[in-house]
Design an enzyme around this catalytic site. Structure first.
Site, PDB file in Angstrom:
ATOM      1  N   ASP A 175      49.391  43.817  33.894  1.00 12.03           N
ATOM      2  CA  ASP A 175      50.087  44.112  35.146  1.00 12.03           C
ATOM      3  C   ASP A 175      51.583  44.263  34.893  1.00 12.03           C
ATOM      4  OD1 ASP A 175      50.898  44.151  37.871  1.00 12.03           O
ATOM      5  OD2 ASP A 175      49.409  42.656  38.425  1.00 12.03           O
TER       6      ASP A 175
ATOM      7  N   HIS B  44      45.657  43.909  44.688  1.00 14.56           N
ATOM      8  CA  HIS B  44      45.435  42.842  43.719  1.00 14.56           C
ATOM      9  C   HIS B  44      45.190  41.486  44.367  1.00 14.56           C
ATOM     10  CE1 HIS B  44      46.307  42.114  39.163  1.00 14.56           C
ATOM     11  NE2 HIS B  44      45.139  41.634  39.536  1.00 14.56           N
TER      12      HIS B  44
ATOM     13  N   ASP C 111      49.069  49.578  37.853  1.00 13.85           N
ATOM     14  CA  ASP C 111      50.513  49.732  37.684  1.00 13.85           C
ATOM     15  C   ASP C 111      51.021  49.072  36.409  1.00 13.85           C
ATOM     16  OD1 ASP C 111      51.181  46.979  38.123  1.00 13.85           O
ATOM     17  OD2 ASP C 111      51.513  47.300  40.265  1.00 13.85           O
TER      18      ASP C 111
ATOM     19  N   GLU D 113      44.291  48.341  42.572  1.00 10.73           N
ATOM     20  CA  GLU D 113      45.503  49.033  43.015  1.00 10.73           C
ATOM     21  C   GLU D 113      45.475  50.547  42.832  1.00 10.73           C
ATOM     22  OE1 GLU D 113      47.888  47.841  44.819  1.00 10.73           O
ATOM     23  OE2 GLU D 113      47.884  45.659  44.533  1.00 10.73           O
TER      24      GLU D 113
ATOM     25  N   HIS E 132      49.419  40.310  47.788  1.00 13.09           N
ATOM     26  CA  HIS E 132      49.048  40.893  46.491  1.00 13.09           C
ATOM     27  C   HIS E 132      50.030  40.504  45.396  1.00 13.09           C
ATOM     28  CE1 HIS E 132      51.381  45.026  46.325  1.00 13.09           C
ATOM     29  NE2 HIS E 132      52.140  44.052  46.768  1.00 13.09           N
TER      30      HIS E 132
ATOM     31  N   HIS F 254      53.575  43.261  37.116  1.00 12.70           N
ATOM     32  CA  HIS F 254      54.093  42.134  37.884  1.00 12.70           C
ATOM     33  C   HIS F 254      53.380  40.852  37.476  1.00 12.70           C
ATOM     34  CE1 HIS F 254      54.293  45.867  40.293  1.00 12.70           C
ATOM     35  NE2 HIS F 254      55.513  45.439  40.582  1.00 12.70           N
TER      36      HIS F 254
ATOM     37  N   ASP G 230      45.623  45.679  36.717  1.00 13.67           N
ATOM     38  CA  ASP G 230      46.308  46.427  37.764  1.00 13.67           C
ATOM     39  C   ASP G 230      46.765  47.745  37.148  1.00 13.67           C
ATOM     40  OD1 ASP G 230      48.286  47.442  39.552  1.00 13.67           O
ATOM     41  OD2 ASP G 230      48.695  45.425  40.304  1.00 13.67           O
TER      42      ASP G 230
ATOM     43  N   ASP H 201      52.694  38.381  39.692  1.00 16.17           N
ATOM     44  CA  ASP H 201      51.853  37.964  40.824  1.00 16.17           C
ATOM     45  C   ASP H 201      51.783  36.446  40.954  1.00 16.17           C
ATOM     46  OD1 ASP H 201      51.446  40.607  41.356  1.00 16.17           O
ATOM     47  OD2 ASP H 201      49.439  40.709  40.491  1.00 16.17           O
TER      48      ASP H 201
END
Length: 301
Positions: free
Chosen positions: A123, A100, A230, A273, A140, A125, A228, A127
């Site tokens: 996402d 990412h 994830d 990712e 990332h 996360h 992303d 980030d």
């Protein structure tokens, strides 16, 4: 969706983290049939191939708070210039990662084409770490912070303007792993976040209706989706480097993409990712292609 001229850019970079294999993500997504999927919907597709990314990894990086900084600046600058060129040609940039951290380059290439760009960050996360808050030193975990103008000067100044996006024009969807420093920045910067709590409680339809209306009310003149894999629950996308249980479902994600398509607001996108080494029979890349199909207007009937 009107038929688009789509330019695909692959970014085979794994410099933003420490688990090898995500550099093969663009190839895996292509193998899963992304070009054929888009063409079947009716879009014109030009695959520009992968930007050059050196595979010369350092055994020991002296900068433990900003791992592979120089390499990521190089990759991001190259990608930013490529994305800028795609927009100059009046085409839709679709970027395939790679980890990412590549979003630093994508947004640097987009931002000077828009007065009021909006971003949906899909996402697990946030980030939003910087070299001052990062627990890992992995870049990332920093691209959204960089893009709103926070972090190392080499990163935030790519293409010589700051910020790439206003923090109040950013919406994070699916967050469930947020570091303490990121929580503070979310409050300070006024970034809108829908965690898994909101998705569970309100439902994805409400969340997406609210997010789309929020961006309309802010009069964004472009909308970038940074997805992303994830963000989804690892049950559906096992081939990611930082899986977090309890994520968005496969069907909820399709609904989100369909609603973004119906809004007519999306002007660029990236899917990142995908790590084939960690995957099961290319399942994660297949999901990426299926979601790309929904985002670009694929329907059942």
């Amino acid at each position: 969706m009107n038929n688009l001229n789509v330019s695909i850019i692959g970014v085979p970079s794994d410099y933003g983290q420490t688990r090898r294999g995500v550099d093969m993500g663009p190839s895996a997504i292509r193998y899963a049939g992304v070009v054929q999927r888009l063409e079947a919907i009716g879009h014109t597709v030009q695959d520009l191939g992968d930007i050059h990314v050196s595979q010369d990894h350092k055994e020991n990086d002296a900068n433990e708070k900003l791992r592979n900084l120089e390499e990521i600046v190089d990759v991001s600058t190259t990608l930013a210039n490529r994305v800028h060129g795609v927009l100059e040609d009046k085409k839709f940039p679709l970027v395939l990662g790679g980890d990412h951290s590549i979003a630093i380059g994508t947004l640097a290439g987009l931002g000077d084409h828009y007065e009021n760009l909006g971003v949906i960050w899909y996402d697990a996360h946030a980030d939003l770490n910087t070299d001052e808050t990062t627990p890992s030193g992995n870049i990332h975990g920093m691209p959204l912070a960089v893009s709103v103008g926070l972090g190392h000067e080499r990163l935030i100044n790519i293409r010589n303007y700051v910020p790439k996006v206003k923090p109040e024009n950013v919406i994070i969807i699916g967050a469930r792993s947020v570091d303490p420093g990121e929580r503070e920045l979310i409050k300070e910067q006024g970034i809108k976040v829908y965690t898994m709590h909101e998705i569970d409680r309100l439902g994805m339809t409400h969340v997406m209706e609210d997010a789309i209306q929020y961006l309309k009310d802010r009069n964004v003149d472009g909308l970038h989706l940074s997805l992303d894999l994830d963000g989804l629950d690892p049950l559906y996308t096992p081939g990611v480097g930082t899986p977090v249980p309890g994520g968005i479902t496969y069907r909820e994600s399709h609904l989100a993409m369909e609603m973004l398509q119906e809004s007519g607001m999306v002007t660029s996108a990236e899917f990142v990712e995908v790590n084939p080494i960690l995957d099961e029979k290319n399942q994660t890349a297949n999901v990426a292609v299926e979601l790309i199909g929904s985002l670009f207007g694929e329907t059942l009937v």
